[in-house]
Design an enzyme around this catalytic site. Sequence first.
Site, PDB file in Angstrom:
ATOM      1  N   LYS A   1       0.847  -1.187   0.000  1.00 11.62           N
ATOM      2  CA  LYS A   1       0.000   0.000   0.000  1.00 11.62           C
ATOM      3  C   LYS A   1       0.893   1.252   0.000  1.00 11.62           C
ATOM      4  O   LYS A   1       2.009   1.163   0.489  1.00 11.62           O
ATOM      5  CB  LYS A   1      -0.965  -0.004   1.194  1.00 11.62           C
ATOM      6  CG  LYS A   1      -0.269   0.113   2.575  1.00 11.62           C
ATOM      7  CD  LYS A   1      -0.649   1.341   3.319  1.00 11.62           C
ATOM      8  CE  LYS A   1       0.480   2.229   3.657  1.00 11.62           C
ATOM      9  NZ  LYS A   1       0.708   2.631   4.999  1.00 11.62           N
TER      10      LYS A   1
ATOM     11  N   LYS B   1      -1.701  -8.871  11.207  1.00  5.92           N
ATOM     12  CA  LYS B   1      -1.522  -8.678  12.661  1.00  5.92           C
ATOM     13  C   LYS B   1      -2.403  -9.687  13.380  1.00  5.92           C
ATOM     14  O   LYS B   1      -3.588  -9.817  13.057  1.00  5.92           O
ATOM     15  CB  LYS B   1      -1.942  -7.263  13.079  1.00  5.92           C
ATOM     16  CG  LYS B   1      -0.911  -6.185  12.777  1.00  5.92           C
ATOM     17  CD  LYS B   1      -1.413  -4.850  13.318  1.00  5.92           C
ATOM     18  CE  LYS B   1      -0.524  -3.696  12.925  1.00  5.92           C
ATOM     19  NZ  LYS B   1       0.554  -3.402  13.850  1.00  5.92           N
TER      20      LYS B   1
ATOM     21  N   HIS C   1      -5.221   0.753   6.158  1.00  2.00           N
ATOM     22  CA  HIS C   1      -5.321  -0.187   7.276  1.00  2.00           C
ATOM     23  C   HIS C   1      -6.660  -0.128   8.021  1.00  2.00           C
ATOM     24  O   HIS C   1      -7.266  -1.151   8.315  1.00  2.00           O
ATOM     25  CB  HIS C   1      -4.211   0.105   8.290  1.00  2.00           C
ATOM     26  CG  HIS C   1      -2.835   0.074   7.719  1.00  2.00           C
ATOM     27  ND1 HIS C   1      -2.404  -0.909   6.858  1.00  2.00           N
ATOM     28  CD2 HIS C   1      -1.761   0.894   7.893  1.00  2.00           C
ATOM     29  CE1 HIS C   1      -1.137  -0.688   6.542  1.00  2.00           C
ATOM     30  NE2 HIS C   1      -0.724   0.409   7.147  1.00  2.00           N
TER      31      HIS C   1
HETATM   32  C1  BG6 Z   1       2.472   1.803   8.099  1.00  2.00           C
HETATM   33  C2  BG6 Z   1       2.384   3.300   8.014  1.00  2.00           C
HETATM   34  O1  BG6 Z   1       1.787   1.222   7.021  1.00  2.00           O
HETATM   35  O2  BG6 Z   1       1.899   1.370   9.329  1.00  2.00           O
HETATM   36  C3  BG6 Z   1       3.110   3.936   9.195  1.00  2.00           C
HETATM   37  O3  BG6 Z   1       2.972   3.736   6.794  1.00  2.00           O
HETATM   38  C4  BG6 Z   1       2.582   3.390  10.489  1.00  2.00           C
HETATM   39  O4  BG6 Z   1       2.996   5.346   9.142  1.00  2.00           O
HETATM   40  C5  BG6 Z   1       2.591   1.865  10.479  1.00  2.00           C
HETATM   41  O5  BG6 Z   1       3.412   3.864  11.534  1.00  2.00           O
HETATM   42  C6  BG6 Z   1       1.910   1.307  11.709  1.00  2.00           C
HETATM   43  O6  BG6 Z   1       1.994  -0.068  11.715  1.00  2.00           O
HETATM   44  P1  BG6 Z   1       2.819  -0.866  12.814  1.00  2.00           P
HETATM   45  O7  BG6 Z   1       2.532  -2.272  12.495  1.00  2.00           O
HETATM   46  O8  BG6 Z   1       4.247  -0.474  12.634  1.00  2.00           O
HETATM   47  O9  BG6 Z   1       2.315  -0.409  14.125  1.00  2.00           O
END
Ligand code: BG6
Length: 450
Positions: free
Chosen positions: A129, A163, A221
């Site tokens: 994405k 996740k 997300h």
């Molecule tokens: C990513 C975003 O896809 O997801 C980030 O680009 C974000 O900005 C991150 O911090 C959050 O996901 P995780 O799994 O690192 O908490």
Amino acid sequence: MTDQTLIILGATGDLTGRLLLPGLGALLTAGHVPGLTLIGAAVDDWDDTRWRARVHDAFGDAPAVAETADRTRYLRTDVTHADDLRRLLGEARGSVAIFFALPPAVTAEACRALLDVDLPEGTRLVLEKPFGTGSAAAAELNALLARLVPEERVHRVDHFLGKSTVLNILGLRFANRIFEPLLDNTHVESVEIVFDEDLALENRAGYYDHAGALADMIQSHLLQILGLLAMEAPFALEAAEFRDRKSDVLRATRPWSDDPAECSLRARYTAGELGGRQFSSYADEPGVDPDRGTETLAELIVAVDTWRWAGVPFRLRSGKALGSRRKEAVITFKKPPRVPDGLRGCDQPDRLRIGFGPDRLAVDFNINGPGDPFVLDPVTLAAEFGEGDLPPYGEVLRGVFEDDPTLSVRADTAERCWRIVEPVTEAWRAGKVPLREYPAGSCGPTLPLP
Ligand code: BG6
């Protein structure tokens, strides 16, 4: 098992180093895809030694990763040139997956170049994405992908779908009797899906300043999480069925009001202190163009126009440099129709809270606590989960190597998720919703729920 090759386009980039290689290393360490051939490709002047050091760093030293890490090769590549791509594919063995760890525009150009290349039978294309930069660009990219490989071999990965707690939503809803019958507009007052981060920009201005919080988190997300929270029960967790159910609910999702000023909020952080660290203002971060007006916090209230959810507001919210670090989906139930006279203090609604880090499930409700039996006390039943066996990128990559697109975002859904947010981005661009400010380390502004 047949030989497998993973080609990473954009091997020297941040995504590859920070998420993709560690996820792959965990997958190999867990005994999946033994003997994988890994090829790194990018335009930078790296060599095998430098690339192998990066891979070893990310993989660790479990015996199961050694073969892949020792043999991996780096090929300096212009991913927009068919000849270069052909040379890369010449190094592959067995069944091939190509991961585009590239910005959307370069991904599109690389796909165009692949039209002139004979792809080996069974090739899988893995895209990160954001899928395009809007619904038109996503549709164009999808049309291009459809000329390269069949849809079931396109893996649009959204690592939130890998996740463990996000996947737990399915078990929680569909493997129990006690929650699911209450999840509808008769019983639910509102749903919130919140991902407030204490991280700031983390040197990602090149990407983030063009994306902003709405595209970075909500369009991607958080709408996927909404899909799982609001979907009807699939009869099986297999790709076609699962993705149909998710797509049904996203097709019914739209901004809560026709006036984006009423149902959306955008803001960016100013200087502040967070966890003992001083943060400079987003507008002063290196690589940021302050005039672009990129938001670092976005909130959007959406409606899900299905029989089950009509009338229930879903608040989607995510921001950077926030003091609260709140990452959870919260289902707030309506008050009971009547509390018997004489029972006092019952003003907290029941809540089901699904935490995405730490992974946790909690139910808040009221009970005649230990003190005065006629005064109600709020209590929480909570379960903490460890992390899943595989990190999210390991989980989504497993789907790629097993040719199982269940956890990947289907073409129509990728386009739909842009269409949901587009009335809002258009209003933002036209200046109809002011860009607010919040100090780093604060809780940031929020919208009242309808
Ligand atoms: C990513 C975003 O896809 O997801 C980030 O680009 C974000 O900005 C991150 O911090 C959050 O996901 P995780 O799994 O690192 O908490």
